[in-house]
Design an enzyme around this catalytic site. Structure first.
Site, PDB file in Angstrom:
ATOM      1  N   SER A 157     139.732 -69.604 -29.801  1.00 42.63           N
ATOM      2  CA  SER A 157     140.212 -70.384 -28.662  1.00 42.63           C
ATOM      3  C   SER A 157     139.540 -71.748 -28.610  1.00 42.63           C
ATOM      4  O   SER A 157     138.337 -71.877 -28.762  1.00 42.63           O
ATOM      5  CB  SER A 157     139.929 -69.642 -27.361  1.00 42.63           C
ATOM      6  OG  SER A 157     140.210 -70.484 -26.255  1.00 42.63           O
TER       7      SER A 157
ATOM      8  N   ASP B  18     138.417 -63.680 -25.921  1.00 43.89           N
ATOM      9  CA  ASP B  18     139.626 -63.218 -25.226  1.00 43.89           C
ATOM     10  C   ASP B  18     139.902 -61.761 -25.570  1.00 43.89           C
ATOM     11  O   ASP B  18     140.140 -61.429 -26.728  1.00 43.89           O
ATOM     12  CB  ASP B  18     140.836 -64.068 -25.639  1.00 43.89           C
ATOM     13  CG  ASP B  18     140.696 -65.528 -25.223  1.00 43.89           C
ATOM     14  OD1 ASP B  18     139.794 -65.839 -24.429  1.00 43.89           O
ATOM     15  OD2 ASP B  18     141.494 -66.347 -25.693  1.00 43.89           O
TER      16      ASP B  18
ATOM     17  N   ARG C 263     151.301 -71.506 -29.229  1.00 43.72           N
ATOM     18  CA  ARG C 263     151.890 -72.110 -28.038  1.00 43.72           C
ATOM     19  C   ARG C 263     153.274 -72.732 -28.265  1.00 43.72           C
ATOM     20  O   ARG C 263     154.223 -72.439 -27.534  1.00 43.72           O
ATOM     21  CB  ARG C 263     150.928 -73.189 -27.541  1.00 43.72           C
ATOM     22  CG  ARG C 263     150.919 -73.311 -26.052  1.00 43.72           C
ATOM     23  CD  ARG C 263     150.099 -74.516 -25.622  1.00 43.72           C
ATOM     24  NE  ARG C 263     148.806 -74.575 -26.279  1.00 43.72           N
ATOM     25  CZ  ARG C 263     148.142 -75.727 -26.483  1.00 43.72           C
ATOM     26  NH1 ARG C 263     148.650 -76.864 -26.070  1.00 43.72           N
ATOM     27  NH2 ARG C 263     146.968 -75.717 -27.078  1.00 43.72           N
TER      28      ARG C 263
ATOM     29  N   ASP D 254     133.964 -61.546 -30.074  1.00 44.83           N
ATOM     30  CA  ASP D 254     135.167 -62.301 -29.764  1.00 44.83           C
ATOM     31  C   ASP D 254     135.194 -62.504 -28.242  1.00 44.83           C
ATOM     32  O   ASP D 254     134.497 -61.804 -27.503  1.00 44.83           O
ATOM     33  CB  ASP D 254     136.382 -61.486 -30.239  1.00 44.83           C
ATOM     34  CG  ASP D 254     137.692 -62.090 -29.799  1.00 44.83           C
ATOM     35  OD1 ASP D 254     137.875 -63.301 -29.970  1.00 44.83           O
ATOM     36  OD2 ASP D 254     138.546 -61.330 -29.287  1.00 44.83           O
TER      37      ASP D 254
HETATM   38 MG   LIG Z   1     140.587 -61.217 -28.860  1.00 42.10          MG
END
Ligand SMILES: [Mg+2]
Length: 253
Positions: free
Chosen positions: A140, A21, A65, A19
């Site tokens: 993302s 982030d 968001r 992953d």
């Molecule tokens: Mg993550």
């Protein structure tokens, strides 16, 4: 998973699917700053109480968001039209503000970069040295931009990000599909790959996909929670895996 089984898995895996982030880069800090930049101005324009760090944790952290925008506006009694997901970032709509936040996030990344976790780079370097492949699997849509900002573009064999997942119509984590796509792009069965994740939904994806090993990185989700969600082992930092990996490889011959 027992220690012996973990050692066996570390000794035989042929790829790490990581992953992004929270595993490779501390991107949450950049998101936090982008939100602060946005709402400091928006609250000021509306004569509302000033934005504080507490607002981030109460209304924005970890939320999609547009949901975050809606909740933060509601906290100050500011009513704006919803708008459309494709709204221009200059529009004073919920979607417009959400897109403005993304533009600020992109600008911060481009201007200031982001520093990858040193321990994660250590593990990637060790994997390289041992001939183990590495790939990035992230939901993302900014995956390539984040890797570029961290100076890591071209560092991984393949990248499955949110844009690619949307093109292929793959469901997001906790479904295992994006990780399975990563394995497919490396031409490996899931059983030959280790999934590395900091989120509960991510380790759940790893557990659901039948991967050889699911490694949780505890950046705040909690070790017990990660284990319960499907991690085989949990580490505080990926540097903690360098020695066990090396030892597992040498005893595996
Ligand atoms: Mg993550």
């Amino acid at each position: 998973m027992t220690a012996a089984k973990t050692q066996q898995a570390l000794g035989s895996i042929r790829a790490f699917l990581l992953d992004l982030d929270g595993v490779i880069t501390p991107t949450a800090e950049v998101h936090e700053r982008a939100w602060a930049d946005l709402f400091t101005r928006v609250f000021e324009e509306h004569g509302a109480a000033p934005y504080t760090d507490a607002d981030y944790f109460s209304y924005l952290d970890g939320k999609p968001r547009f949901v975050g925008v809606r909740d933060a506006l509601a906290s100050r009694g500011i009513a704006l039209p919803e708008g459309m997901p494709g709204d221009d970032p200059e529009f004073d709509t919920v979607c417009g503000l959400g897109n403005r936040k993304n533009a600020i996030f992109a600008r911060l990344l481009d201007e200031e970069g982001v520093t990858a976790y040193p321990g994660s780079l250590e593990l990637v370097a060790e994997a390289d040295a041992l001939g183990i492949e590495t790939a990035v699997v992230t939901s993302s849509r900014n995956g390539h931009r984040v890797l570029r900002a961290a100076g890591l573009e071209g560092r991984f064999e393949t990248i499955v990000d949110g844009v690619r997942a949307a093109e292929l119509e793959l469901p997001g984590k906790p479904a295992p599909d994006t990780y399975l796509q990563g394995a497919r792009e490396l031409d490996l069965p899931a059983s030959a790959c280790a999934v590395v994740e900091d989120a509960l939904s991510g380790v759940a994806a790893g557990a659901a996909g039948g991967f050889g090993l699911v490694i949780g990185v505890d950046r705040g989700a909690g070790a017990d929670e990660l284990l319960e969600a499907g991690a085989d082992i949990v580490v505080a930092d990926l540097a903690d895996l360098v020695r066990p990996l090396r030892e597992a490889r040498s005893s595996a011959g």
